[in-house]
Design a protein around this motif. Structure first.
Motif, PDB file in Angstrom:
ATOM      1  N   TYR A 182     -60.937 -19.334   9.046  1.00 55.28           N
ATOM      2  CA  TYR A 182     -61.113 -18.438  10.188  1.00 55.28           C
ATOM      3  C   TYR A 182     -61.513 -17.073   9.670  1.00 55.28           C
ATOM      4  CZ  TYR A 182     -60.020 -15.522  14.259  1.00 55.28           C
ATOM      5  OH  TYR A 182     -60.089 -14.621  15.299  1.00 55.28           O
ATOM      6  N   THR A 183     -62.583 -16.516  10.226  1.00 55.63           N
ATOM      7  CA  THR A 183     -63.059 -15.179   9.861  1.00 55.63           C
ATOM      8  C   THR A 183     -63.321 -14.389  11.135  1.00 55.63           C
ATOM      9  OG1 THR A 183     -64.111 -15.953   7.813  1.00 55.63           O
ATOM     10  CG2 THR A 183     -64.852 -13.857   8.708  1.00 55.63           C
ATOM     11  N   HIS A 184     -62.597 -13.301  11.310  1.00 56.30           N
ATOM     12  CA  HIS A 184     -62.803 -12.448  12.482  1.00 56.30           C
ATOM     13  C   HIS A 184     -63.349 -11.110  11.998  1.00 56.30           C
ATOM     14  CE1 HIS A 184     -62.341 -10.769  16.463  1.00 56.30           C
ATOM     15  NE2 HIS A 184     -61.714  -9.725  15.936  1.00 56.30           N
ATOM     16  N   PHE A 185     -64.618 -10.872  12.306  1.00 58.35           N
ATOM     17  CA  PHE A 185     -65.318  -9.654  11.903  1.00 58.35           C
ATOM     18  C   PHE A 185     -65.388  -8.708  13.094  1.00 58.35           C
ATOM     19  CE2 PHE A 185     -69.060  -7.031  11.589  1.00 58.35           C
ATOM     20  CZ  PHE A 185     -69.153  -6.676  10.248  1.00 58.35           C
ATOM     21  N   GLU A 186     -65.032  -7.433  12.874  1.00 54.69           N
ATOM     22  CA  GLU A 186     -65.057  -6.454  13.965  1.00 54.69           C
ATOM     23  C   GLU A 186     -65.477  -5.093  13.434  1.00 54.69           C
ATOM     24  OE1 GLU A 186     -62.228  -4.849  17.635  1.00 54.69           O
ATOM     25  OE2 GLU A 186     -61.380  -6.071  16.028  1.00 54.69           O
ATOM     26  N   TYR A 187     -66.552  -4.539  14.018  1.00 49.95           N
ATOM     27  CA  TYR A 187     -66.976  -3.192  13.640  1.00 49.95           C
ATOM     28  C   TYR A 187     -65.935  -2.168  14.092  1.00 49.95           C
ATOM     29  CZ  TYR A 187     -71.768  -4.559  12.387  1.00 49.95           C
ATOM     30  OH  TYR A 187     -72.871  -5.100  11.774  1.00 49.95           O
ATOM     31  N   PRO A 233     -69.491 -17.533  11.253  1.00 51.40           N
ATOM     32  CA  PRO A 233     -68.802 -18.083  12.414  1.00 51.40           C
ATOM     33  C   PRO A 233     -67.305 -17.803  12.334  1.00 51.40           C
ATOM     34  CG  PRO A 233     -69.355 -19.821  10.855  1.00 51.40           C
ATOM     35  CD  PRO A 233     -70.035 -18.569  10.369  1.00 51.40           C
ATOM     36  N   ASP A 234     -66.670 -17.692  13.487  1.00 49.92           N
ATOM     37  CA  ASP A 234     -65.226 -17.480  13.499  1.00 49.92           C
ATOM     38  C   ASP A 234     -64.497 -18.637  12.835  1.00 49.92           C
ATOM     39  OD1 ASP A 234     -65.499 -15.068  14.764  1.00 49.92           O
ATOM     40  OD2 ASP A 234     -64.910 -15.776  16.740  1.00 49.92           O
ATOM     41  N   TRP A 235     -64.871 -19.869  13.189  1.00 53.63           N
ATOM     42  CA  TRP A 235     -64.163 -21.050  12.706  1.00 53.63           C
ATOM     43  C   TRP A 235     -65.077 -21.938  11.871  1.00 53.63           C
ATOM     44  CZ3 TRP A 235     -59.038 -21.584  13.089  1.00 53.63           C
ATOM     45  CH2 TRP A 235     -58.354 -20.833  14.063  1.00 53.63           C
ATOM     46  N   SER A 236     -64.534 -22.424  10.783  1.00 55.39           N
ATOM     47  CA  SER A 236     -65.231 -23.405   9.952  1.00 55.39           C
ATOM     48  C   SER A 236     -64.207 -24.439   9.487  1.00 55.39           C
ATOM     49  CB  SER A 236     -65.900 -22.735   8.750  1.00 55.39           C
ATOM     50  OG  SER A 236     -64.974 -21.961   8.009  1.00 55.39           O
ATOM     51  N   LEU A 237     -64.500 -25.694   9.747  1.00 55.79           N
ATOM     52  CA  LEU A 237     -63.583 -26.775   9.426  1.00 55.79           C
ATOM     53  C   LEU A 237     -64.333 -27.889   8.711  1.00 55.79           C
ATOM     54  CD1 LEU A 237     -62.859 -25.626  12.515  1.00 55.79           C
ATOM     55  CD2 LEU A 237     -61.005 -27.271  12.296  1.00 55.79           C
ATOM     56  N   ARG A 250     -68.708 -25.961  12.584  1.00 54.08           N
ATOM     57  CA  ARG A 250     -68.890 -24.517  12.606  1.00 54.08           C
ATOM     58  C   ARG A 250     -68.916 -24.058  14.058  1.00 54.08           C
ATOM     59  NH1 ARG A 250     -67.831 -25.367   8.159  1.00 54.08           N
ATOM     60  NH2 ARG A 250     -68.629 -24.463   6.223  1.00 54.08           N
ATOM     61  N   SER A 251     -68.201 -22.970  14.353  1.00 54.90           N
ATOM     62  CA  SER A 251     -68.279 -22.387  15.686  1.00 54.90           C
ATOM     63  C   SER A 251     -69.571 -21.579  15.808  1.00 54.90           C
ATOM     64  CB  SER A 251     -67.049 -21.518  15.969  1.00 54.90           C
ATOM     65  OG  SER A 251     -66.961 -20.446  15.049  1.00 54.90           O
TER      66      SER A 251
END
Length: 838
Positions: free
Chosen positions: A692-697, A729-733, A757-758
């Protein structure tokens, strides 16, 4: 003096002490410095080669910290895969690692490159979409310890691979350079002294696939051994150009490697590796993604073609082509993902070769000295139809001649009681390139004069020179038998130089300069339309602009330096359970934009032409908490959570026609990875991974905001604070299951793998027209392995559900060129393969 036991002996002791068995064919490898058989990645018969019972989970040895360690003891989020494991999962090129490792996105076609051997790599939301030599990648790519500086050539065939390691997060204190987002390490199998051995194999499949490969290990003496490996891969493309009949996305690759190992004593060894790769195909599998019929170049090209509703502003006599299928509109979306109507002679080529010499000397038990010297040459070439229509709206040629030299020295050792382990290193990097990037814009032959009517193309040419030096160190101290403290420090000094030779562009693909009569014409302004050269003559007087430089041809130089620290606390609760907390910083130098078509005014360039626009370094600081658990032979589990602060992010935005690199500002990235291998019963093995990767400026730089003045928030092409990072992507499984069924002394193993991949965006403004929604890929295979692994046969299907998915994209919808392009991954494909081992 007592010698250290060799790695094979240590692995046997480790396996005995922890009751670890040798794994089934779908587990990562035990990576041996002597390139021992990939025992954990093959399906053994009744017993494994080291005497352990078949089935279960085996140990994995990695070099993520530049020394051989069990993956269970490495306080880093790292995934490792053996060569046989990759083959069993039908992973034959580096870009397919996306299917195996969470929070990793690896596209084989970098945006706007048109080259099937280039790439865009992102780990945990950190990477780079630009492929130019004036811009550094965000993820380090290493082959046999040698850094590959450019995106071109990283989507390579996996030839005779011993193992692949994927390291997430900044790795600055241990690696040569540019590991701000993570590192991918590929290690080829080494020569060994175990006798003549090798293998030959072939793969057949649909789309006329025909692959052959071979490996030969040849001991010459007790101290000298040779190893040769080669592969030839051929496959017809899965995207058809309906105008020319050419098949894009094809494969025509030859790769070869020769390695020579000299080991005159236990204290010294020299390993010389030479490799060669040639890739020549019809073009990348890029198709139409959308068009803006209000864009200047689209209007001009449509008017030239005689399309209804379009007219030129300059009175000239043209040869009309009143064929509606040539007119620019979104009808080309109806062709679907695997067809394109392009008039350009698309091409994708790569020639790459290099040599590396690794010297290792162990004068005493407590120290080892290693030197890695390497030279590489990479020559990518591509012709790309950016608009992917029958009109000439925008086409590019990309040609480079990249030469790279690297030198690294490492001092690795430990104290007599092994309480303190240390590493000191120095690194030198030098690279030169002459980039030749003509851009071809709308044109037509005048019926009255035979001359060429042209909007005005460009030659984005530049001479590039990059240089880097680094000093790094890392020490690990065992405070107690359970508590370990690691600290590291790295000093980096990068120097970037670029001399632009950007002029008015040429006519046709012979690269003849004809130019235009003003340096910066306004779209559809009468001044910009000039009658150029007849195809066989000299340019008309009004168009002799080939000596007009868009930027002054002067040296642009920029030096960046940074000290980046790292620290880790590691606690071994039990022999099976370890946790850690770490902090690390990464640094990637700035540079210059060498692909520019309009002036950019700055403090040192009052007219915008004196110097190239530049961008500053970017930095990442990452906090990570993780743990690793081993439960007998049943379960291996790795968990990591991270919090990253990302400053001066280098993103690609559109300014005018060209994509340019700008520092976006600050962002926060939070996420985690959970990976494991589970063997509930001896014949079955299950692997799984969740990322899970959540990127936010957090904020934007004034320069980025200034570039968007007058544009409405959330408008097409505008970067907003709520946008996601490209290729993140937020989710990768991913997951897979294999079940070994004994057949006599051999075995049959069916296997299934899935990768999810989301939703994924492919540019900084998050252009929806080129984005990819959530999707899953399913691969299946069945393999028979003969007794003693004398031979194996397998059949497999990739993309079982025939999912049409985008792997990359590029948008210029808001610019004068007004196009969007996308690259699709392969559809469902079948293969049958056989390998004979000797």
């Amino acid at each position: 003096m007592i010698q250290k036991p060799n790695l094979a002996t240590r692995l046997q002791r480790t396996a005995s002490a922890t009751s670890l068995a040798i794994a089934l064919g779908c587990t990562p490898t035990v990576a041996s410095a002597q390139s021992a058989p990939d025992v954990t990645a093959t399906l053994p018969p009744a017993a494994a080669t080291d005497g352990s019972p078949a089935g279960g989970i085996g140990d994995i040895i990695v070099t993520a910290r530049r020394r051989e360690e069990s993956i269970q003891n490495v306080p880093i989020s790292v995934a490792a895969f053996g060569g046989n494991t990759l083959a069993e999962r039908q992973i034959d090129s580096a870009d397919k690692l996306t299917q195996l490792a969470p929070n990793v996105q690896f596209s084989a076609v970098a945006p706007a490159s048109g080259n099937s051997s280039s790439s865009a790599i992102f780990i945990r939301g950190v990477g780079q979409t630009d492929f130019l030599a004036s811009t550094d990648p965000g993820v380090g790519f290493y082959v046999d310890g040698v850094y590959f500086a450019r995106a071109s050539g990283t989507a390579i065939s996996l030839l005779d691979v011993d193992r692949v390691e994927v390291l997430r997060g900044p790795q600055g204190t241990l690696f040569g350079r540019n590991t701000v987002g993570g590192a991918i390490q590929i290690f080829s199998a080494r020569p060994n002294f175990n006798g003549v051995s090798g293998n030959i194999g072939a793969t057949l499949g649909d789309y006329s696939r025909r692959d052959v490969k071979g490996v030969l290990n040849l001991p010459i003496t007790d101290t000298l051994a040779l190893r040769f490996a080669a592969t030839k891969r051929d496959r017809k493309g899965y995207v058809t150009n309906i105008l020319s009949g050419r098949h894009l996305g094809d494969v025509d690759t030859f790769a070869g490697r020769a390695s020579l190992l000299w080991k005159p004593s236990d204290k010294f060894e020299a390993l010389l590796i030479g490799d060669y790769t040639r890739d020549s195909v019809n073009g990348s599998p890029t198709v139409f993604g959308g068009i803006n019929t209000s864009a200047a170049f689209v209007r001009f090209a449509s008017a030239i073609a005689g399309c209804p509703g379009f007219a030129l502003t300059t009175p000239v006599t043209l040869v009309p082509e009143n064929n509606d299928r040539r007119c620019a509109n979104n009808q080309y979306l109806a062709l679907g993902p695997y067809k394109v109507a392009s008039e350009a002679p698309s091409k994708s080529q790569l020639e790459m070769y290099g040599a590396g010499l690794t010297l290792k000397y162990e004068p005493a038990d407590w120290i080892s000295v290693k030197s890695i010297t390497a030279y590489r040459k990479t020559k990518p070439f591509s012709i790309r139809d950016a608009d992917n229509t029958p009109l000439l709206i925008l086409e590019t040629v990309n040609k480079d001649n990249i030469k790279q030299f690297t030198q690294e020295v490492q001092f690795v050792g430990e104290t007599a009681n092994s309480r303190l382990k240390y590493l000191f290193g120095a690194y030198y990097f030098r690279e030169t390139d002459y980039q030749f990037y003509p851009v071809f814009l709308p044109s037509q032959i005048s019926a009255t004069t035979g001359e060429e009517l042209r909007v005005g193309g460009l030659n984005n040419n530049a001479s590039i020179k990059n240089q880097s030096i680094a000093l790094f160190t890392q020490e690990s101290f065992a405070v107690t038998d359970k508590l370990n403290v690691t600290v590291g420090l790295r000093y980096t000094r990068d120097k970037k130089e670029a001399t632009p030779y950007e002029t008015a562009a040429g006519s046709g693909y012979g690269y003849t300069n004809v130019g235009y009569n003003v340096a910066y014409p306004a779209p559809l302004n009468a001044q910009m339309v000039c009658l150029g050269a007849p195809r066989t003559g000299a340019p008309a007087a009004a168009c002799r602009g080939s000596n007009i430089y868009l930027f002054n041809p002067v040296l642009n130089s920029k030096t960046s330096s940074k000290v980046t620290p790292a620290a880790t606390l590691q606690y071994q609760w039990t022999p099976e359970l370890m946790t850690y907390a770490s902090y690390s910083q990464g640094f990637k130098s700035g540079g210059f934009n060498t692909r520019i078509v309009q002036p950019v005014i700055s403090a040192n360039a009052p007219t915008g032409r004196e110097f190239l626009p530049e961008f500053d370094p970017e930095r990442v600081a990452t906090y990570e908490l993780g743990g690793k658990l081993l439960v007998g032979r049943t379960l291996r589990l790795s968990v990591a959570g991270f919090h990253s602060k990302y400053d001066d992010i280098q993103i690609v935005v559109r300014e005018g026609v060209a994509p340019v690199v700008r520092n976006a500002g600050k962002a926060t990235i939070n996420g985690f990875e959970v990976e494991g291998t589970f063997s509930p019963i001896s014949p079955m093995l299950i692997n799984f991974g969740v990322g899970y990767t959540h990127f936010e400026y957090d904020s934007f730089t004034p320069a980025l905001l200034a570039g968007q003045i007058g544009l409405a928030p959330h408008a097409l092409g505008v970067v907003d604070l709520d946008d996601k990072q490209a290729y993140s992507p937020d989710w990768s499984l991913n997951g897979g299951v294999a079940y070994r069924v004994p057949v006599g002394q051999g075995a049959i193993t069916p296997r299934a793998d899935v990768a999810f991949r989301s939703k994924t965006y492919f540019d900084a403004p998050n252009t929806e027209q080129i984005a990819q929604g959530k999707y899953a890929l399913v691969n299946i295979s069945i393999r028979y392995q003969a007794p003693e692994n004398r031979f194996s046969v397998a059949a497999g299907i990739t993309n079982l559900t025939d999912k049409a998915y985008r792997g990359s994209g590029n948008s210029s919808l808001t610019a004068s060129s007004g196009y969007a392009e996308v690259t699709y991954g392969p559809p469902r494909m079948f293969t049958v393969e056989g390998t004979y081992n000797f």
